[in-house]
Motif scaffolding. Sequence first.
Motif, PDB file in Angstrom:
ATOM      1  N   GLY A 124      41.015  40.739  49.294  1.00  0.00           N
ATOM      2  CA  GLY A 124      42.257  41.070  48.612  1.00  0.00           C
ATOM      3  C   GLY A 124      43.068  39.842  48.275  1.00  0.00           C
ATOM      4  N   ASN A 125      44.168  40.081  47.540  1.00  0.00           N
ATOM      5  CA  ASN A 125      45.056  38.972  47.196  1.00  0.00           C
ATOM      6  C   ASN A 125      46.497  39.447  47.176  1.00  0.00           C
ATOM      7  N   GLY A 126      47.377  38.476  47.292  1.00  0.00           N
ATOM      8  CA  GLY A 126      48.807  38.760  47.310  1.00  0.00           C
ATOM      9  C   GLY A 126      49.480  38.532  45.972  1.00  0.00           C
ATOM     10  N   GLY A 127      48.726  38.110  44.970  1.00  0.00           N
ATOM     11  CA  GLY A 127      49.270  37.962  43.633  1.00  0.00           C
ATOM     12  C   GLY A 127      49.798  36.583  43.292  1.00  0.00           C
ATOM     13  N   SER A 128      49.841  35.678  44.261  1.00  0.00           N
ATOM     14  CA  SER A 128      50.360  34.335  43.957  1.00  0.00           C
ATOM     15  C   SER A 128      49.398  33.252  44.439  1.00  0.00           C
ATOM     16  N   GLY A 129      48.117  33.555  44.411  1.00  0.00           N
ATOM     17  CA  GLY A 129      47.117  32.587  44.814  1.00  0.00           C
ATOM     18  C   GLY A 129      46.713  32.680  46.265  1.00  0.00           C
TER      19      GLY A 129
END
Length: 128
Positions: free
Chosen positions: A86-91
Amino acid sequence: MPFPVEEKYIIETELELSVKFPFEFKNRMIKSNGGEIDSGEFFFQLHPFFDKSDKKRISRTCNHIGLETKNAREWQGFPKNGIVIGNGGSGDLIFLQHNGNGILTDEIYLWDHGEIEKIAESINKLDE
């Protein structure tokens, strides 16, 4: 909106990446392939397993775990034994890892622009 995924697509990803996903993670994803985790402290979009069962699911799972892991491995400092989930949207990324044997542990790690930190004992603990 996430939807269930057949286990065969998880097995395909395991073969592609030469890993075994933890039981708890697989069970969660079988019920809901992808989605969000919001623990209050962290917010992440979970990457799905690539589901090739129809055109709609192909388009909804194109940012799948296999692809996102291959992309992350090109980044300097990302662990070679890490599998992006997954990712948090800011790298920043969340990932599972193994100790060289291909069997991924339950622990969830955060990769934040090169910094690595364990953030949960398992996927279900991250969501509490």
